[in-house]
Design a protein around this motif. Structure first.
Motif, PDB file in Angstrom:
ATOM      1  N   LYS A  29      34.588 108.371  92.712  1.00 23.54           N
ATOM      2  CA  LYS A  29      36.044 108.515  92.609  1.00 23.54           C
ATOM      3  C   LYS A  29      36.705 107.155  92.389  1.00 23.54           C
ATOM      4  CE  LYS A  29      40.080 110.806  93.813  1.00 23.54           C
ATOM      5  NZ  LYS A  29      41.047 110.001  93.107  1.00 23.54           N
ATOM      6  N   ARG A  30      36.239 106.138  93.101  1.00 19.51           N
ATOM      7  CA  ARG A  30      36.816 104.790  92.947  1.00 19.51           C
ATOM      8  C   ARG A  30      36.634 104.278  91.518  1.00 19.51           C
ATOM      9  NH1 ARG A  30      40.246 102.874  96.130  1.00 19.51           N
ATOM     10  NH2 ARG A  30      39.790 100.861  95.259  1.00 19.51           N
ATOM     11  N   VAL A  31      35.443 104.409  90.955  1.00 19.45           N
ATOM     12  CA  VAL A  31      35.226 103.903  89.591  1.00 19.45           C
ATOM     13  C   VAL A  31      36.000 104.731  88.572  1.00 19.45           C
ATOM     14  CG1 VAL A  31      33.025 102.788  90.133  1.00 19.45           C
ATOM     15  CG2 VAL A  31      33.014 105.091  89.192  1.00 19.45           C
ATOM     16  N   VAL A  36      36.465 102.728  85.100  1.00 21.98           N
ATOM     17  CA  VAL A  36      35.237 101.986  84.803  1.00 21.98           C
ATOM     18  C   VAL A  36      33.994 102.862  84.989  1.00 21.98           C
ATOM     19  CG1 VAL A  36      36.211  99.695  85.223  1.00 21.98           C
ATOM     20  CG2 VAL A  36      35.161 100.959  87.125  1.00 21.98           C
ATOM     21  N   SER A  37      34.180 104.183  84.963  1.00 18.62           N
ATOM     22  CA  SER A  37      33.041 105.100  85.135  1.00 18.62           C
ATOM     23  C   SER A  37      31.934 104.827  84.136  1.00 18.62           C
ATOM     24  CB  SER A  37      33.490 106.557  85.002  1.00 18.62           C
ATOM     25  OG  SER A  37      34.337 106.908  86.063  1.00 18.62           O
ATOM     26  N   GLY A  68      40.270 115.736  98.268  1.00 20.44           N
ATOM     27  CA  GLY A  68      40.327 116.008  96.833  1.00 20.44           C
ATOM     28  C   GLY A  68      39.239 115.313  96.034  1.00 20.44           C
ATOM     29  N   ILE A  69      38.093 115.112  96.664  1.00 22.53           N
ATOM     30  CA  ILE A  69      36.987 114.422  95.997  1.00 22.53           C
ATOM     31  C   ILE A  69      35.844 115.406  95.776  1.00 22.53           C
ATOM     32  CG2 ILE A  69      35.297 112.554  96.149  1.00 22.53           C
ATOM     33  CD1 ILE A  69      37.296 111.039  97.888  1.00 22.53           C
ATOM     34  N   PRO A  70      35.481 115.650  94.511  1.00 23.35           N
ATOM     35  CA  PRO A  70      34.383 116.580  94.246  1.00 23.35           C
ATOM     36  C   PRO A  70      33.041 116.012  94.707  1.00 23.35           C
ATOM     37  CG  PRO A  70      35.212 115.638  92.182  1.00 23.35           C
ATOM     38  CD  PRO A  70      36.065 115.103  93.290  1.00 23.35           C
ATOM     39  N   CYS A 146      33.178 104.586 104.333  1.00 25.28           N
ATOM     40  CA  CYS A 146      32.668 104.536 102.954  1.00 25.28           C
ATOM     41  C   CYS A 146      33.752 104.081 101.988  1.00 25.28           C
ATOM     42  CB  CYS A 146      32.113 105.899 102.530  1.00 25.28           C
ATOM     43  SG  CYS A 146      30.549 106.327 103.330  1.00 25.28           S
ATOM     44  N   LEU A 147      34.964 104.545 102.216  1.00 26.61           N
ATOM     45  CA  LEU A 147      36.090 104.140 101.372  1.00 26.61           C
ATOM     46  C   LEU A 147      36.275 102.623 101.424  1.00 26.61           C
ATOM     47  CD1 LEU A 147      38.290 105.472  99.600  1.00 26.61           C
ATOM     48  CD2 LEU A 147      39.725 105.548 101.642  1.00 26.61           C
TER      49      LEU A 147
END
Length: 157
Positions: A29-31, A36-37, A68-70, A146-147
């Motif tokens: 999710k962050r990338v 920048v995925s 809301g994170i798959p 983790c975040l």
């Protein structure tokens, strides 16, 4: 498979159903949020065979849905190829670190930098405790840690 010029990270916990799926989902999710995925290859694995073939723990799935994170995957164990193809192998505690270091010694072409994910935590909480026997607040604690760690790792990588 991603080109070698891309960076790659493998997140590791004991069973690959709680902590590593949460960390990998947060990282993904962050990338994505940073657009920048395409620069990253990500995966998550276990040091053990206990949960191979199983989906993420319900508590982790519930926590990720709340944010809301798959998250969906099937647990697998770390392979020798992982040590040769990932740039970073980030684990959740010292027991997994010992297992990974021992396994990496059996790989001739180990390319990975093996570290504890919590070493990036700005709050200096090195260990990401296993929420498996816990409740929703334990999964939330793993998520928050983790975040922080993923954010700090991405700033340094």
């Amino acid at each position: 498979m991603a080109e070698r010029s891309h960076k790659s990270v493998l997140v590791v916990c004991l069973g690959n159903i709680c902590r590593s799926p949460i960390a990998e989902a947060v990282f993904r999710k962050r990338v994505a949020d940073q657009n920048v995925s395409g620069d990253w290859r990500m995966d998550r694995v276990a040091t053990s065979t206990y949960e191979v073939g199983n989906p993420p723990d319900y508590g982790g799935q519930s926590c990720m849905r709340k944010h809301g994170i798959p998250m969906s995957h099937t647990a697998r164990q770390v392979t020798k190829e992982d040590f040769a193809t990932f740039d970073y192998i980030l684990c959740v505690d010292e027991s997994n670190l010992r297992d990974l270091n021992r396994k990496s010694n059996q790989v001739k072409n180990c390319q990975a930098k093996i570290k504890v994910l919590g070493s990036y935590d700005p709050h200096k909480q090195l260990i990401i405790e296993d929420p498996y026997y816990g409740n929703d607040s334990d999964f939330e604690l793993v998520y928050q840690q983790c975040l922080r760690c993923c954010r700090a790792f991405l700033e340094k990588a």
